[in-house]
Write a protein that holds these residues in place. Structure first.
Motif, mmCIF file in Angstrom:
data_model
loop_
_atom_site.group_PDB
_atom_site.id
_atom_site.type_symbol
_atom_site.label_atom_id
_atom_site.label_comp_id
_atom_site.label_asym_id
_atom_site.label_seq_id
_atom_site.Cartn_x
_atom_site.Cartn_y
_atom_site.Cartn_z
ATOM 1 N N TRP A 25 96.706 -2.680 47.504
ATOM 2 C CA TRP A 25 97.640 -1.554 47.335
ATOM 3 C C TRP A 25 98.501 -1.316 48.576
ATOM 4 C CZ3 TRP A 25 98.771 0.490 42.782
ATOM 5 C CH2 TRP A 25 97.871 0.313 41.737
ATOM 6 N N GLY A 26 98.255 -2.059 49.641
ATOM 7 C CA GLY A 26 99.077 -1.944 50.846
ATOM 8 C C GLY A 26 99.114 -0.534 51.394
ATOM 9 N N SER A 27 100.323 -0.028 51.643
ATOM 10 C CA SER A 27 100.477 1.284 52.261
ATOM 11 C C SER A 27 99.994 2.426 51.367
ATOM 12 C CB SER A 27 101.944 1.521 52.642
ATOM 13 O OG SER A 27 102.752 1.562 51.478
ATOM 14 N N MET A 28 99.795 2.171 50.095
ATOM 15 C CA MET A 28 99.302 3.208 49.175
ATOM 16 C C MET A 28 97.779 3.227 49.111
ATOM 17 S SD MET A 28 102.144 2.797 46.114
ATOM 18 C CE MET A 28 100.932 3.175 44.926
ATOM 19 N N ARG A 29 97.121 2.341 49.860
ATOM 20 C CA ARG A 29 95.666 2.217 49.806
ATOM 21 C C ARG A 29 94.955 3.553 49.976
ATOM 22 N NH1 ARG A 29 91.306 -1.770 52.133
ATOM 23 N NH2 ARG A 29 89.532 -0.371 51.966
ATOM 24 N N GLY A 30 95.325 4.329 50.960
ATOM 25 C CA GLY A 30 94.659 5.602 51.223
ATOM 26 C C GLY A 30 94.699 6.537 50.031
ATOM 27 N N ASP A 31 95.873 6.668 49.432
ATOM 28 C CA ASP A 31 96.021 7.564 48.279
ATOM 29 C C ASP A 31 95.278 7.040 47.061
ATOM 30 O OD1 ASP A 31 97.623 9.326 49.716
ATOM 31 O OD2 ASP A 31 99.483 8.314 49.114
ATOM 32 N N ILE A 32 95.408 5.746 46.803
ATOM 33 C CA ILE A 32 94.738 5.155 45.649
ATOM 34 C C ILE A 32 93.224 5.219 45.827
ATOM 35 C CG2 ILE A 32 94.400 3.035 44.303
ATOM 36 C CD1 ILE A 32 97.158 4.308 43.862
ATOM 37 N N SER A 33 92.750 4.891 47.019
ATOM 38 C CA SER A 33 91.319 4.927 47.295
ATOM 39 C C SER A 33 90.773 6.342 47.130
ATOM 40 C CB SER A 33 91.052 4.408 48.712
ATOM 41 O OG SER A 33 89.674 4.434 48.988
ATOM 42 N N TRP A 34 91.478 7.325 47.654
ATOM 43 C CA TRP A 34 91.038 8.720 47.528
ATOM 44 C C TRP A 34 90.965 9.119 46.054
ATOM 45 C CZ3 TRP A 34 92.459 13.270 45.374
ATOM 46 C CH2 TRP A 34 91.766 14.400 45.798
ATOM 47 N N THR A 35 91.991 8.777 45.291
ATOM 48 C CA THR A 35 92.028 9.121 43.869
ATOM 49 C C THR A 35 90.902 8.425 43.108
ATOM 50 O OG1 THR A 35 94.422 9.425 43.986
ATOM 51 C CG2 THR A 35 93.476 9.134 41.798
ATOM 52 N N ALA A 36 90.676 7.143 43.388
ATOM 53 C CA ALA A 36 89.601 6.407 42.709
ATOM 54 C C ALA A 36 88.245 7.000 43.061
ATOM 55 C CB ALA A 36 89.645 4.924 43.088
ATOM 56 N N ASP A 37 87.983 7.163 44.353
ATOM 57 C CA ASP A 37 86.676 7.656 44.798
ATOM 58 C C ASP A 37 86.386 9.080 44.324
ATOM 59 O OD1 ASP A 37 86.168 5.313 46.176
ATOM 60 O OD2 ASP A 37 86.771 6.111 48.118
ATOM 61 N N ASN A 38 87.336 9.961 44.495
ATOM 62 C CA ASN A 38 87.091 11.379 44.242
ATOM 63 C C ASN A 38 87.347 11.829 42.811
ATOM 64 O OD1 ASN A 38 86.449 12.652 46.972
ATOM 65 N ND2 ASN A 38 88.229 11.385 47.427
ATOM 66 N N ILE A 39 88.366 11.307 42.195
ATOM 67 C CA ILE A 39 88.750 11.799 40.873
ATOM 68 C C ILE A 39 88.283 10.856 39.761
ATOM 69 C CG2 ILE A 39 90.640 12.571 39.400
ATOM 70 C CD1 ILE A 39 90.226 14.312 41.940
ATOM 71 N N ILE A 40 88.867 9.670 39.688
ATOM 72 C CA ILE A 40 88.603 8.765 38.559
ATOM 73 C C ILE A 40 87.119 8.432 38.453
ATOM 74 C CG2 ILE A 40 89.083 6.508 37.549
ATOM 75 C CD1 ILE A 40 91.861 6.694 39.005
ATOM 76 N N TYR A 41 86.559 7.914 39.543
ATOM 77 C CA TYR A 41 85.150 7.527 39.507
ATOM 78 C C TYR A 41 84.239 8.684 39.880
ATOM 79 C CZ TYR A 41 86.672 2.781 38.746
ATOM 80 O OH TYR A 41 87.240 1.666 38.199
ATOM 81 N N GLY A 42 84.522 9.370 40.981
ATOM 82 C CA GLY A 42 83.640 10.428 41.468
ATOM 83 C C GLY A 42 83.469 11.591 40.513
ATOM 84 N N MET A 43 84.576 12.149 40.046
ATOM 85 C CA MET A 43 84.500 13.330 39.194
ATOM 86 C C MET A 43 84.197 12.982 37.740
ATOM 87 S SD MET A 43 87.329 16.351 38.630
ATOM 88 C CE MET A 43 87.352 16.767 40.361
ATOM 89 N N PHE A 44 84.798 11.924 37.233
ATOM 90 C CA PHE A 44 84.692 11.634 35.812
ATOM 91 C C PHE A 44 83.696 10.525 35.467
ATOM 92 C CE2 PHE A 44 88.985 13.507 36.186
ATOM 93 C CZ PHE A 44 88.756 14.639 35.431
ATOM 94 N N LEU A 45 83.970 9.303 35.905
ATOM 95 C CA LEU A 45 83.178 8.167 35.447
ATOM 96 C C LEU A 45 81.747 8.148 35.979
ATOM 97 C CD1 LEU A 45 85.887 5.361 35.523
ATOM 98 C CD2 LEU A 45 85.100 6.704 33.571
ATOM 99 N N ALA A 46 81.501 8.719 37.158
ATOM 100 C CA ALA A 46 80.141 8.731 37.712
ATOM 101 C C ALA A 46 79.311 9.897 37.188
ATOM 102 C CB ALA A 46 80.188 8.768 39.240
ATOM 103 N N GLU A 47 79.896 10.769 36.420
ATOM 104 C CA GLU A 47 79.156 11.891 35.827
ATOM 105 C C GLU A 47 78.223 11.326 34.767
ATOM 106 O OE1 GLU A 47 77.308 14.838 34.570
ATOM 107 O OE2 GLU A 47 78.669 15.216 36.233
#
Length: 135
Positions: A25-47
Motif C-alpha cells: 500500500w506504500g504511503s497509504m500503509r499506515g491508514d490501511i493498516s489502522w483500518t484493517a487492524d482496528n475496524i475491519i478485523y478488530g471490530m467486526f471479523l474478530a468478534e
C-alpha cells in the motif's frame, strides 16, 4: 481492538504475508493498516460471539469469491486451512460457493480449486507448513 484484529490477520494470512500485503500500500500503509487492524478485523471479523474464526473466514472467502476478488479469496481459502478446515471441506466450500455465484450469473471459470492452490509453489509450501503445524 488492534491486537485482536492483528491476531486474526496473522491467523488468516500468516505474519510475513500480511506484512507483504500491507507494504504493497506504500504511503497509504499506515491508514490501511489502522483500518484493517482496528475496524475491519478488530471490530467486526474478530468478534467471536456469533461466528468463530473458521466460520468468519468461510463467510469472507465466499463473499470475496462471489465479488470476483480472486486474490483475496485465495488468501482466505488458505486461512480456512489454517483455521482447521480440511482439504475436502475446502473443496466442498468452493463447490457450494461456485453454485451460488453461477446461480447469480457470475463466471467462475477462473476460480481456483483447492488442488490448484496447493499446486502453486507458494500454495504448496504454505499447505505443507500448515499441515506440519508451523503456521
Amino acid at each position: 481492538m488492534r491486537k485482536r484484529g492483528r491476531e486474526l490477520c496473522y491467523s488468516i494470512y500468516g505474519q510475513e504475508k500480511f506484512e507483504d500485503i500491507m507494504s504493497s500500500w506504500g504511503s497509504m500503509r499506515g491508514d490501511i493498516s489502522w483500518t484493517a487492524d482496528n475496524i475491519i478485523y478488530g471490530m467486526f471479523l474478530a468478534e467471536e460471539s456469533v461466528l468463530n474464526r473458521q466460520e468468519t473466514t468461510l463467510m469472507s472467502y465466499s463473499s470475496m469469491a462471489c465479488m470476483d476478488l480472486l486474490g483475496t479469496s485465495r488468501r482466505h481459502l488458505v486461512g480456512l486451512l489454517r483455521h482447521g478446515a480440511s482439504e475436502d471441506e475446502c473443496a466442498r466450500i468452493i463447490k457450494c460457493t461456485k453454485s451460488v455465484a453461477q446461480w447469480a450469473g457470475r463466471d467462475t471459470s477462473d476460480w481456483v480449486t483447492i488442488h490448484e492452490l496447493q499446486a502453486e509453489p507458494q500454495g504448496r509450501e504454505m499447505h505443507d507448513q500448515i499441515m506440519k503445524g508451523r503456521i
